[in-house]
Each structure stands twice: as C-alpha cells, then as structure tokens.
Design a protein around this motif. Structure first.
Motif, PDB file in Angstrom:
ATOM      1  N   ASN A  79      -2.933 -12.819   8.754  1.00 31.01           N
ATOM      2  CA  ASN A  79      -4.165 -13.413   9.285  1.00 31.01           C
ATOM      3  C   ASN A  79      -5.223 -13.556   8.197  1.00 31.01           C
ATOM      4  OD1 ASN A  79      -3.111 -13.670  11.826  1.00 31.01           O
ATOM      5  ND2 ASN A  79      -3.910 -11.709  12.560  1.00 31.01           N
ATOM      6  N   ALA A  80      -5.293 -12.560   7.317  1.00 26.05           N
ATOM      7  CA  ALA A  80      -6.268 -12.629   6.226  1.00 26.05           C
ATOM      8  C   ALA A  80      -5.932 -13.808   5.305  1.00 26.05           C
ATOM      9  CB  ALA A  80      -6.271 -11.321   5.441  1.00 26.05           C
ATOM     10  N   ALA A  81      -4.642 -13.998   5.013  1.00 27.83           N
ATOM     11  CA  ALA A  81      -4.228 -15.115   4.149  1.00 27.83           C
ATOM     12  C   ALA A  81      -4.643 -16.445   4.774  1.00 27.83           C
ATOM     13  CB  ALA A  81      -2.724 -15.077   3.919  1.00 27.83           C
ATOM     14  N   LYS A  82      -4.468 -16.546   6.097  1.00 33.41           N
ATOM     15  CA  LYS A  82      -4.850 -17.798   6.787  1.00 33.41           C
ATOM     16  C   LYS A  82      -6.358 -17.995   6.728  1.00 33.41           C
ATOM     17  CE  LYS A  82      -0.950 -17.792   9.909  1.00 33.41           C
ATOM     18  NZ  LYS A  82      -0.482 -17.161  11.144  1.00 33.41           N
ATOM     19  N   GLU A  83      -7.086 -16.927   6.962  1.00 36.67           N
ATOM     20  CA  GLU A  83      -8.552 -16.995   6.926  1.00 36.67           C
ATOM     21  C   GLU A  83      -9.050 -17.453   5.548  1.00 36.67           C
ATOM     22  OE1 GLU A  83     -10.914 -16.660   9.148  1.00 36.67           O
ATOM     23  OE2 GLU A  83     -12.579 -16.704   7.703  1.00 36.67           O
ATOM     24  N   LEU A  84      -8.396 -16.939   4.487  1.00 37.03           N
ATOM     25  CA  LEU A  84      -8.829 -17.275   3.126  1.00 37.03           C
ATOM     26  C   LEU A  84      -8.386 -18.669   2.698  1.00 37.03           C
ATOM     27  CD1 LEU A  84      -7.920 -13.898   1.357  1.00 37.03           C
ATOM     28  CD2 LEU A  84     -10.222 -14.741   1.824  1.00 37.03           C
ATOM     29  N   GLY A  85      -7.379 -19.205   3.382  1.00 39.02           N
ATOM     30  CA  GLY A  85      -6.846 -20.520   3.007  1.00 39.02           C
ATOM     31  C   GLY A  85      -5.946 -20.459   1.781  1.00 39.02           C
ATOM     32  N   ILE A  86      -5.257 -19.320   1.596  1.00 43.25           N
ATOM     33  CA  ILE A  86      -4.323 -19.202   0.471  1.00 43.25           C
ATOM     34  C   ILE A  86      -2.898 -19.397   0.993  1.00 43.25           C
ATOM     35  CG2 ILE A  86      -5.807 -17.702  -0.893  1.00 43.25           C
ATOM     36  CD1 ILE A  86      -4.188 -15.318   0.108  1.00 43.25           C
ATOM     37  N   ASP A  87      -1.963 -19.810   0.101  1.00 48.82           N
ATOM     38  CA  ASP A  87      -0.636 -20.141   0.627  1.00 48.82           C
ATOM     39  C   ASP A  87       0.269 -18.922   0.815  1.00 48.82           C
ATOM     40  OD1 ASP A  87      -0.192 -19.796  -2.088  1.00 48.82           O
ATOM     41  OD2 ASP A  87       1.320 -21.366  -2.224  1.00 48.82           O
ATOM     42  N   PHE A  88       0.154 -17.918  -0.081  1.00 44.68           N
ATOM     43  CA  PHE A  88       0.975 -16.722   0.100  1.00 44.68           C
ATOM     44  C   PHE A  88       0.192 -15.453  -0.209  1.00 44.68           C
ATOM     45  CE2 PHE A  88       4.739 -19.582  -0.787  1.00 44.68           C
ATOM     46  CZ  PHE A  88       5.314 -19.439   0.461  1.00 44.68           C
ATOM     47  N   LEU A  89       0.572 -14.394   0.472  1.00 50.37           N
ATOM     48  CA  LEU A  89       0.024 -13.069   0.180  1.00 50.37           C
ATOM     49  C   LEU A  89       1.210 -12.127   0.023  1.00 50.37           C
ATOM     50  CD1 LEU A  89      -2.963 -11.274   1.879  1.00 50.37           C
ATOM     51  CD2 LEU A  89      -0.799 -10.089   1.586  1.00 50.37           C
ATOM     52  N   GLY A  90       1.272 -11.435  -1.096  1.00 47.61           N
ATOM     53  CA  GLY A  90       2.426 -10.580  -1.364  1.00 47.61           C
ATOM     54  C   GLY A  90       2.084  -9.112  -1.274  1.00 47.61           C
ATOM     55  N   GLY A  91       3.075  -8.313  -0.899  1.00 49.82           N
ATOM     56  CA  GLY A  91       2.853  -6.874  -0.899  1.00 49.82           C
ATOM     57  C   GLY A  91       3.348  -6.171   0.356  1.00 49.82           C
ATOM     58  N   TYR A  92       4.071  -6.909   1.230  1.00 50.55           N
ATOM     59  CA  TYR A  92       4.712  -6.191   2.334  1.00 50.55           C
ATOM     60  C   TYR A  92       5.960  -5.547   1.734  1.00 50.55           C
ATOM     61  CZ  TYR A  92       5.705  -5.009   7.159  1.00 50.55           C
ATOM     62  OH  TYR A  92       5.906  -4.307   8.321  1.00 50.55           O
ATOM     63  N   SER A  93       5.684  -4.524   0.918  1.00 49.54           N
ATOM     64  CA  SER A  93       6.703  -4.049  -0.018  1.00 49.54           C
ATOM     65  C   SER A  93       6.926  -2.551   0.077  1.00 49.54           C
ATOM     66  CB  SER A  93       6.263  -4.374  -1.451  1.00 49.54           C
ATOM     67  OG  SER A  93       5.946  -5.740  -1.561  1.00 49.54           O
ATOM     68  N   ALA A  94       8.081  -2.148  -0.419  1.00 49.28           N
ATOM     69  CA  ALA A  94       8.407  -0.723  -0.489  1.00 49.28           C
ATOM     70  C   ALA A  94       9.074  -0.440  -1.827  1.00 49.28           C
ATOM     71  CB  ALA A  94       9.337  -0.345   0.658  1.00 49.28           C
ATOM     72  N   LEU A  95       8.785   0.726  -2.398  1.00 47.74           N
ATOM     73  CA  LEU A  95       9.403   1.124  -3.655  1.00 47.74           C
ATOM     74  C   LEU A  95      10.331   2.302  -3.360  1.00 47.74           C
ATOM     75  CD1 LEU A  95       6.110   1.106  -5.787  1.00 47.74           C
ATOM     76  CD2 LEU A  95       7.681  -0.784  -5.370  1.00 47.74           C
ATOM     77  N   VAL A  96      11.627   2.024  -3.361  1.00 48.27           N
ATOM     78  CA  VAL A  96      12.589   3.058  -2.957  1.00 48.27           C
ATOM     79  C   VAL A  96      13.685   3.203  -4.006  1.00 48.27           C
ATOM     80  CG1 VAL A  96      12.149   2.837  -0.487  1.00 48.27           C
ATOM     81  CG2 VAL A  96      13.804   1.320  -1.550  1.00 48.27           C
ATOM     82  N   HIS A  97      13.292   3.064  -5.284  1.00 46.30           N
ATOM     83  CA  HIS A  97      14.304   3.027  -6.335  1.00 46.30           C
ATOM     84  C   HIS A  97      15.032   4.346  -6.545  1.00 46.30           C
ATOM     85  CE1 HIS A  97      10.129   3.083  -7.778  1.00 46.30           C
ATOM     86  NE2 HIS A  97      10.511   4.070  -8.553  1.00 46.30           N
TER      87      HIS A  97
END
Lengths: 451, 89
Positions: A101-119
């Motif tokens: 929703n924040a990405a849509k509000e800002l008008g940006i095409d992608f937002l990254g970081g739905y991420s996990a570090l499990v190395h």
C-alpha cells in the motif's frame, strides 16, 4: 568551456544509446517500527515508508530534467521483513500488505524487502514468514521478496533450499492466471548484498544506516555503441574502451546519487555499476557479447566475453565512484534482454550455459521460465547449483525462476514492461529428489576460514 | 547556477538570434558561446548563468525543448555538472 565532442557524446548517449539511471532506490530501516501487535506495526511501517520516501518521485523527476538524464525507476527497499514480523510471524501478510500500500501511495513501481536471511539456519518464525510469501506475492502488486539461503562464510542451508523450491512452485501455482508472475518478484540468493538497489532482490540490510540512497546505473546500449565504433580492435583495446565508457556512466550515477541523497535528507549509500538490460533493442547485454564477435550469445566463447565485460565494467566504475556496492557487474536476465530472448528461442542459449555465465558475472539465473511440470526438487537443485557457484567463488548468485504453469518447451510467457517475455527453456529431466531430501547444511568452503 | 544549452539541427538563418532572445526574455545570462557547422549540421554550445532568472532549471529545460521543436532544432538545457562529472577526471 566544454568541447563539442564531450557535450554531444553525452546527449547521444541519452538520445540514441539508452543511457539512463536505472533506479534511485531509497533504503529505509523498519527496525524502529516494531511494536506490540502486528496491526500497530503494520500501520507504523506504512507511515514510516510514506513519510521518508514522500518526495522520491518528485525529486527524481526534477533531477532527471535538470541533468538531462532519464531516471527510469524510483524504488524503496526496507529491512528484511522477517525481522520485523518475528514476534507475530503468523500475521506477516499484514506487513506485506502495508508495504504494498505504501508503494502504491508513493507511486513507485517496486518495493523490495519482504525478505528473510536464513543462510545458516531457519528459526520457526522465519519458516512461518517464508511460508507466507506465495500468498503475499499473489495478493500484492509491487512488493518484491528475497530469501538468502547461503553464504561463503556459513555454507548453504539445504533445508531452506528445499523449502524455496516448494515456495517457488506454490507461488507459480497461485499466480497461474498470470503465467506464474509471482515468481518474477521472488529471488533466492547466496551471498545477498545489503545495499543492492535493483529489484526484485533489493532489501535494506541491518548494517545500513536509517535512510540511504543507492543508485543503479545502466547503459548496455552505450557500451555496445562504444564497441561498434572499434570493429577491428583486439580484446585489450576493447577492455580499455569498455572501462572508459563505464567510467562515464558511473560518474553520471554518482552525481545523481549524491544530489538525490541531499534533496531527500538521506545518506548517500552506493552506486551499483550494473549493466542492466531492458527488452528494447539496443539496450541488451547479449548484443554486447555478440558485438564482440559471437554469432549468438550462448555459443562457445560466451563465458570468456562476459568475464571480460564484467571485469572491465567494474574497473571503470570503481575509479569513477567513491562508493561502489550492490551487485555491480553485468546482468543477464533472460526475459529482460532482447538478445537473450532471441538466443533462447533459437536454442543457442541453454540453462547449463547460463549457469556457467553466472560464475563470471553479477548475479545468476535471472528471469528464466521453465516448463510448468518442473518439480520442486529440480528447482531446489538448480538453486543449490547456483548457490554453490556463489559460495565457492565469494560472489553473489541468485535464482529467479518461473515454472510457468501448464507451459512447455516451445511456449513463452509475457510479463510485459521491463520484465519482458521469456521463452520456456528445457531443464534436465533426471531426478535430484534424493539429494534435496537429505537436507542439512553444505559446510562453508575451506577458503572462507580466513580469521 | 550554470547550465549548458546545446542546440543541434539543420542549419538555417537566425537560430542564434532566436535562442538568445528566448533566453534573454527569461533573464538567463549567456557567459560563453561556441558555434560551428558539423557535417552540415548546426551545433551550438552555450554556458549560461541562471542566477538572475526566475525560471528554474527544470522549467527552462522544458520550455527550451518545446521552443526547439517549434524552430525544428533539438535544444537541451542541462546542469553543467553532468558534463564535468562525465568528461573530467
């Protein structure tokens, strides 16, 4: 005063050779957002992203006009969401929704970081978080996800590799109506970097400061044009020309990055020197390799040409920027590069050659569509191979693969825009099931023991 | 603030007159000017100062591009720093 050659060269680079700043990405730490409940945290995440990045579209638009260089994408990367969701992993989707929703509000095409570090290992909350990825990617538009499953220091977490094969299959299945589009927003990394501005793998590492501007430059067309201008040069001269070209491109990126950081009240992070192609003709890494003298990318000699290109780009770029980071090299996403698409269609570019190419360039098997009946174990095994290359060679490798539902070799999938069109390429049919089932950890290589 | 104005296109009479009048109307001061004919094409580079102008750089860039279209020329206005960055070590 400037000379004609220099001024007209810059203008030609933009107008005829597709020089652009590929992305201005604002990295935002979400750690201060963690509070009592998932609902409250989600609200705080939304507010924080909207507030910090509120001017990103406006400022990049101004910069683009003032300096006469297009800035193609404006993006945001955030702290790996698995950390934010740890106290309420069963409600991770709320954070995903808030970010989208924040990405849509800002008008940006992608937002990254739905991420996990499990190395090295996966906590229960991380497992729960990763399980939410398919639904979250299906329910959101602009959110990108990544999971780091290995590193040169820790080895490869094969339990996570197995899980990610299944997650990719599930993501494809629930976005089957869009040919498995969800998978185009999901990257599996080995040695993920914390300051990468490029999607879908961008996230804001915990070692970073609060708000940072990272810039990804591009310019395959400019490099191709420079090579075209010296058709009979030997390879040392070619490398020199690429270096000089990369220097100029990077200087433009550095200028924009510093100015963007100043105007957006953020720190200047890094310039990522990657040559990022688009599906437009004349903006292709494959065409650079072909210009070097290959009839088709994928044929013998491709790996050597790519190695030289990647190294020359780095050398020119490092000299030009005070801070180089991210992935910095040449990208070879199949669906996003017209030369790669055509080579895959004519059968000269196969998955094995792509894998070899990833050993000498930045990142890995990127935007590759494979048959819909490819098993989860095969996908896991492809991830394991790629991660092994990264782990042993101390470099980032990644897999962004789309097992396109109901498609077979000869078909293609079309995602449109920058994500382009991918012909379905064959994978080996022999099973890797038993290997993947073993699980556990592939230990870190001996040369990682440097302390 | 200094900017570089670049004008490229097919040569004809009165290009410099039109461009400089357009800039003068907006309070933009020309500091340096260099013009030549490159393979039948008119090419001009001007270094200009915007500090006495009410027009911002991005608006000036848009307006000049628009004006250029009307007279059949390609007109760019860019911050001088982009050329310093790319062409000077």
């Amino acid at each position: 005063m400037f000379n004609y050659g220099d001024v007209l060269e810059t203008i030609n680079m933009v107008e005829k050779e597709h020089l652009d700043i590929r992305t201005v990405t604002m990295g935002i730490s979400l750690l201060p957002c963690i509070c009592g409940t998932a609902e409250k945290t989600a609200q705080k995440v939304y507010d924080t992203v909207c507030k910090k990045a509120e001017n990103i579209v406006k400022v990049t638009g101004e910069l683009s006009r003032e300096y006469g260089i297009p800035i193609v994408n404006k993006r945001v990367s955030v702290t790996p969401a698995a950390l934010i969701c740890a106290p309420f992993a069963d409600k991770s989707y709320l954070i995903g929704k808030a970010l989208d929703n924040a990405a849509k509000e800002l008008g940006i095409d992608f937002l990254g970081g739905y991420s996990a570090l499990v190395h090295k290992g996966m906590a229960d909350y991380e497992k729960q978080f990763i399980s939410s990825i398919p639904e979250v990617l299906a329910d959101t538009e602009r959110l990108c996800s990544s999971v780091n499953i290995g590193s040169s220091k820790s080895g490869i977490n094969m339990d996570a590799v197995k899980l990610m094969g299944e997650i990719i299959k599930k993501t494809a299945a629930i976005t089957a109506d869009k040919d498995g589009f969800g998978c185009a927003k999901l990257v599996v990394f080995c040695n993920a970097v914390e300051d990468n501005p490029f999607m879908a793998g961008a996230f804001h590492g915990v070692g970073e400061s609060g708000t940072v501007i990272n810039v990804g430059v591009s310019g395959p067309g400019v490099v191709q044009h420079a090579i075209e201008s010296i058709p009979d040069a030997d390879l040392s001269e070619l490398a020199e020309t690429i270096k000089r070209t990369a220097f100029k491109i990077t200087r433009a990126g550095q200028l924009i990055a510093k100015e963007a950081a100043k105007r957006l009240n953020a720190e200047f992070g890094i310039v990522d020197l990657s040559l990022a192609p688009t599906p437009t003709r004349g903006d292709s890494v494959a065409q650079i390799l072909e210009e070097m003298g290959l009839e088709s990318v994928g044929t013998h000699g491709t790996t050597a040409c790519l190695a030289m290109l990647n190294d020359a780009v780095k050398k020119g770029g490092v000299m030009a920027s005070s801070r180089v980071g991210g992935l910095s090299g040449a990208f070879i996403p199949v669906s996003e590069d017209i030369g790669m698409i055509e080579a895959a269609e004519r059968g000269s570019l196969c998955i094995d050659k792509l894998e070899a190419m990833t050993a000498v360039c930045s990142v890995g098997l990127d935007m590759i569509a494979v048959p819909g009946d490819t098993t989860a174990a095969t996908i896991s095994a492809i991830i394991a191979d790629e991660a092994a290359i990264g782990m042993i060679n101390n470099k980032t490798t990644a897999v962004r693969i789309i097992p396109a539902p109901d498609k077979k070799v000869g078909d293609s999938v079309n995602f449109g825009g920058l994500l382009g069109r991918a012909p379905i390429i064959p994978v080996h049919n022999e099973s890797s099931e038993k290997f993947i089932k073993r699980g556990g950890l592939i230990p870190a290589p001996i040369h990682s023991n440097k302390n | 603030m200094h900017a570089v104005v670049t004008v490229v296109g097919k040569d004809k009479t009165g290009i410099i007159a039109k461009i400089s009048a357009f800039l003068a109307e907006r309070g933009v001061n020309i500091l340096d000017i260099s013009q030549t004919i490159l393979q039948d094409y008119f090419a001009m580079i001007m270094l200009v100062d915007l500090s006495g102008s009410d027009t911002g750089l991005s608006e000036l860039a848009d307006e000049c591009a628009e004006m250029g279209k009307k007279i059949g020329m390609s007109v760019h206005v860019q911050h001088e720093e982009i050329f310093n960055a790319m062409h000077k070590v």
